[in-house]
Design a protein around this motif. Structure first.
Motif, mmCIF file in Angstrom:
data_model
loop_
_atom_site.group_PDB
_atom_site.id
_atom_site.type_symbol
_atom_site.label_atom_id
_atom_site.label_comp_id
_atom_site.label_asym_id
_atom_site.label_seq_id
_atom_site.Cartn_x
_atom_site.Cartn_y
_atom_site.Cartn_z
ATOM 1 N N GLU A 1 -31.184 11.665 -78.138
ATOM 2 C CA GLU A 1 -29.923 12.417 -78.071
ATOM 3 C C GLU A 1 -30.179 13.924 -78.112
ATOM 4 O OE1 GLU A 1 -27.044 11.099 -77.328
ATOM 5 O OE2 GLU A 1 -27.908 9.095 -77.345
ATOM 6 N N GLN A 2 -31.217 14.322 -78.859
ATOM 7 C CA GLN A 2 -31.571 15.746 -78.868
ATOM 8 C C GLN A 2 -32.058 16.177 -77.489
ATOM 9 O OE1 GLN A 2 -34.435 16.201 -82.023
ATOM 10 N NE2 GLN A 2 -32.868 16.454 -83.584
ATOM 11 N N PHE B 1 -31.315 14.786 -74.640
ATOM 12 C CA PHE B 1 -30.175 14.785 -73.717
ATOM 13 C C PHE B 1 -29.347 16.053 -73.880
ATOM 14 C CE2 PHE B 1 -25.611 13.814 -73.059
ATOM 15 C CZ PHE B 1 -25.637 13.626 -71.680
ATOM 16 N N TYR B 2 -29.116 16.419 -75.115
ATOM 17 C CA TYR B 2 -28.304 17.613 -75.385
ATOM 18 C C TYR B 2 -28.946 18.844 -74.765
ATOM 19 C CZ TYR B 2 -25.362 20.861 -78.055
ATOM 20 O OH TYR B 2 -24.467 21.841 -78.430
ATOM 21 N N LEU B 3 -30.244 19.027 -75.009
ATOM 22 C CA LEU B 3 -30.930 20.216 -74.492
ATOM 23 C C LEU B 3 -30.990 20.185 -72.968
ATOM 24 C CD1 LEU B 3 -33.792 20.390 -77.129
ATOM 25 C CD2 LEU B 3 -31.896 21.995 -76.898
ATOM 26 N N GLN B 4 -31.273 19.004 -72.417
ATOM 27 C CA GLN B 4 -31.355 18.907 -70.959
ATOM 28 C C GLN B 4 -29.998 19.142 -70.299
ATOM 29 O OE1 GLN B 4 -34.011 15.101 -70.809
ATOM 30 N NE2 GLN B 4 -34.141 16.103 -68.827
ATOM 31 N N SER B 5 -28.945 18.739 -70.984
ATOM 32 C CA SER B 5 -27.611 18.925 -70.400
ATOM 33 C C SER B 5 -27.239 20.403 -70.356
ATOM 34 C CB SER B 5 -26.562 18.142 -71.199
ATOM 35 O OG SER B 5 -26.232 18.841 -72.387
ATOM 36 N N ARG B 6 -28.078 21.242 -70.979
ATOM 37 C CA ARG B 6 -27.892 22.694 -70.891
ATOM 38 C C ARG B 6 -28.878 23.295 -69.921
ATOM 39 N NH1 ARG B 6 -23.640 20.571 -72.619
ATOM 40 N NH2 ARG B 6 -22.801 21.235 -74.613
ATOM 41 N N GLY B 7 -29.470 22.477 -69.066
ATOM 42 C CA GLY B 7 -30.329 22.987 -68.006
ATOM 43 C C GLY B 7 -31.798 23.093 -68.381
ATOM 44 N N ILE B 8 -32.136 22.788 -69.647
ATOM 45 C CA ILE B 8 -33.513 22.937 -70.108
ATOM 46 C C ILE B 8 -34.325 21.713 -69.672
ATOM 47 C CG2 ILE B 8 -34.935 23.149 -72.191
ATOM 48 C CD1 ILE B 8 -32.406 24.455 -73.519
ATOM 49 N N SER B 9 -35.489 21.951 -69.065
ATOM 50 C CA SER B 9 -36.289 20.839 -68.540
ATOM 51 C C SER B 9 -36.752 19.942 -69.687
ATOM 52 C CB SER B 9 -37.508 21.371 -67.787
ATOM 53 O OG SER B 9 -38.405 21.966 -68.705
ATOM 54 N N GLU B 10 -37.075 18.695 -69.344
ATOM 55 C CA GLU B 10 -37.495 17.746 -70.367
ATOM 56 C C GLU B 10 -38.717 18.272 -71.129
ATOM 57 O OE1 GLU B 10 -38.362 13.787 -69.031
ATOM 58 O OE2 GLU B 10 -39.199 13.228 -70.979
#
Lengths: 254, 392
Positions: free
Chosen positions: B324-325, B327-336
């Motif tokens: 979930e962490q 997903f949250y960061l990636q949903s802000r455009g940050i690469s995996e």
């Protein structure tokens, strides 16, 4: 004129009882600057729609498409969708220990824009958005969502919405758990983002309350995984008075 | 003293664990002893069973106001004030040492002292360090370890009344190094010991601090940070001994593991003795698993011999990345990849920011960053399709 188009979207999730079909053919089109409210009873699939658009790995797309200006989003990773211009304001934002709000925001902004923001302009934008959302400056040094109250978490979501400037935002029950003051502050933030960037909004909510502050152009009623009825703002008022009962006659919610 | 055969009388409480400065009091290590249960014995046997060279080894240190550093002959050095060996490697080193490295913090505002030890080599050695903070003094002592080593050592820490001492030991050894270190600390009345273990490099690294809160109102903040790569074995067994009344301890160790056979061990013992009324104690260990094939052992133990305490708690967790962490960061455009780094960096930052030495904090942040970049390479290699059919 940007458009987010959802066509015949079918989505399932894995549960302990096996695969469960949640979305059963959703059709929606959101234009630039438009606000669409998605309303519906619990379990109708509203949040599933939000997560499926954002690309959460738990939700499996069985069919259909989600396109942004003709470009298929469902083939893209979560971060690629965000960089293409999608944003999801989450109902339950997670805590990220050890990562400060300021570091997180700058990292996200850099990822979205493809380059680091110029320092002076960035600090100015950050300050003015935080002031408008009544967030104290000390928030910048706090860890993301760690120890935030419900209202603080929602304001932090809208802060990101304002700073990252997406083309389309899905707001997943952003109004839930907010008192009326916080609701107004959050709504103002959404309206500002819309005015400043021509943001298109998919506003998911259970209640009519937030629609008094964020005026919808269209209202869609979600029942059993698809749009059961749509109309203008007057439909929300009618739902407020009548509830969802008439949609549930004979409908299989599960 | 005579030791009972461990197979006949298992030691039940930490305070009754046998101790001796004479290596012959400890039977040969078999691996069945609790204190050696996890360690790779074939890689440390020469330190537990063999003869050790106890001569002094060259080191560097910073000239820092309010501190002094010198070699003292074993015959004249004051040793054994802070503790007595509780395992064979420790006793073996105790008896072999010829000179004791003595570090004294004497001023109320002593400058940070950096001692760098990087000239050990492949020959099995013994060392003994005594760090003493005089009453009401205040200072920071950093022990840095690099290069190769086959080292068994004892580090005594004596914190005088009212003193505030920080001891940081940083292990950035070469991959082949073996380092077994027992720290013994005694903390005087109203004094505080901040004790930090950072283990990043080395083949087998074990640092076991026993901290005795001997004076009324004494306290300790004990931190640990470790990052185990493929094949690395990192162990730490903090033991907090609440002897006096109104003592306080906080123990927080965090570790990350990546790569095949990366193995970490944390055993946290807290003993609240019969006279330690008003004790306030909490210990925790958290491990973040970054790849398959790793092993993290985490064992908290709490013994309470008086009912009249303020608090005693413990927590232990070992887990993978929180999806979930990500997903949250990636949903802000940050690469995996970057999201993973942010999460691990954040996870370990909680310890780094507690060290209190800005220069060291900055350097360790960079060192952790380098470990993470390496982790990405390992992960990418593991995820790459194999030649014989990943393409399907």
């Amino acid at each position: 004129m940007s458009v987010l188009k959802i066509e015949d979207l079918h989505v399932s999730v894995e549960t302990e009882q096996g695969t469960k079909q949640i979305l059963r053919g959703v059709d929606l089109a959101v234009g630039e600057g438009e606000t669409h409210a998605i309303m519906g009873p619990n379990g109708s699939g509203k949040s599933t729609l939000a997560y499926a658009i954002a690309g959460h790995p738990k939700y499996h797309v069985e069919g259909g498409s989600v396109t942004l200006d003709g470009e298929e989003m469902l083939d893209k990773s979560v971060d690629e969708r965000a960089r293409a211009g999608l944003f999801l304001a989450m109902q339950y934002p997670v805590e990220i220990p050890g990562v400060s709000v300021s570091n997180f925001l700058r990292t996200a902004k850099t990822a979205i824009d493809g380059q680091a923001p110029a320092i002076r302009g960035w600090i100015k934008d950050l300050d003015s958005s935080m002031t408008a959302l009544r967030m104290d400056k000390s928030f910048r040094e706090r860890n993301v969502n760690e120890g935030f109250s419900g209202g603080e978490k929602k304001r932090n979501e809208i802060l990101q919405l304002e700073l990252l400037k997406p083309k389309f935002a899905v707001l997943d029950e952003t109004d839930s758990g907010l008192d009326v003051d916080a609701l107004k502050i959050v709504s103002e933030g959404v309206n500002r983002a819309k005015e400043n960037t021509g943001l298109g909004i998919l506003l998911i909510t259970h209640y009519n309350r937030i629609l008094r502050y964020v005026k919808p152009d269209f209202v869609h009623v979600f029942v059993a995984g698809k749009v059961a009825e749509q109309g203008g703002p007057e439909l929300a008022v009618r739902l407020e008075n009548e509830g969802y009962d008439r949609f549930l006659q004979g409908a299989n919610v599960g | 003293m005579a030791l009972a055969s461990p197979s006949l009388v298992p030691v039940q409480t930490r305070s009754e664990r046998p101790s001796s400065t004479d290596v012959s009091d400890f039977p040969a290590v078999t691996g069945r002893e609790f204190e050696w249960k996890f360690a790779p014995l074939d890689r440390i046997r020469h330190l537990t069973e063999g003869a050790l060279d106890g001569g002094p080894v060259a080191f560097q240190y910073s000239e820092s106001a309010g501190t002094s550093v010198e070699w003292v002959d074993r015959a004249t050095a004051v040793v054994g004030v802070a503790g007595t060996p509780e395992d064979r490697a420790s006793a073996n080193a105790w008896g072999a040492v010829e000179k004791v490295l003595t570090i004294t913090v004497s001023s109320e505002e002593a400058e940070e002292l950096l001692v760098r030890r990087e000239h050990f080599d492949r020959s099995p050695r013994a060392a003994h360090v005594v760090i003493e903070a005089l009453p009401n003094s205040s200072g920071t002592v950093i022990l840095e370890h690099r290069g190769d080593a086959e080292l068994s050592e004892n580090v005594e820490i004596v914190v005088g009344e009212g003193a505030q001492l920080t001891v940081v030991t940083v292990q950035e050894w070469a991959d082949s190094a073996v380092h077994l270190s027992s720290h013994f600390a005694t903390v005087g009345r109203d004094a505080n010991l901040r004790h930090v273990i950072v283990s990043l490099g080395g083949g087998v690294v074990r640092v076991n601090p026993s901290i005795h809160l001997a004076g009324q109102g004494s306290s300790t903040d004990a931190f640990g940070l470790y990052f185990a790569d493929a094949g690395q074995y990192l162990e730490q067994r903090p033991y907090i001994d609440h002897q006096a009344a109104n003592t306080r301890s906080r123990v927080n160790y965090k570790g990350a593991l990546q790569g095949a056979k990366a193995h970490t061990v944390w055993v946290g013992d807290v003993l609240i003795g019969p006279h330690a009324d008003g004790t306030d104690s909490y210990e925790q260990n958290r491990n973040l698993v970054l790849s398959d094939g790793t092993r993290a052992d985490s064992i908290p133990n709490l013994e309470i011999e008086t009912g009249n305490i303020v608090g005693a708690g413990h927590a232990s967790s070992t887990g993978r990345f929180d999806d979930e962490q990500l997903f949250y960061l990636q949903s802000r455009g940050i690469s995996e990849e970057e999201a993973r780094r942010l999460v691990v960096r954040g996870f370990l930052a909680e310890i780094i920011t507690q060290i209190g030495s800005p220069a060291l904090e900055e350097r360790l942040t960079a060192a952790v960053e380098a470990e993470l970049v390496e982790a990405e390479v390992v992960r990418a290699a593991a995820a790459a399709p194999t030649l014989d059919g990943g393409a399907a």
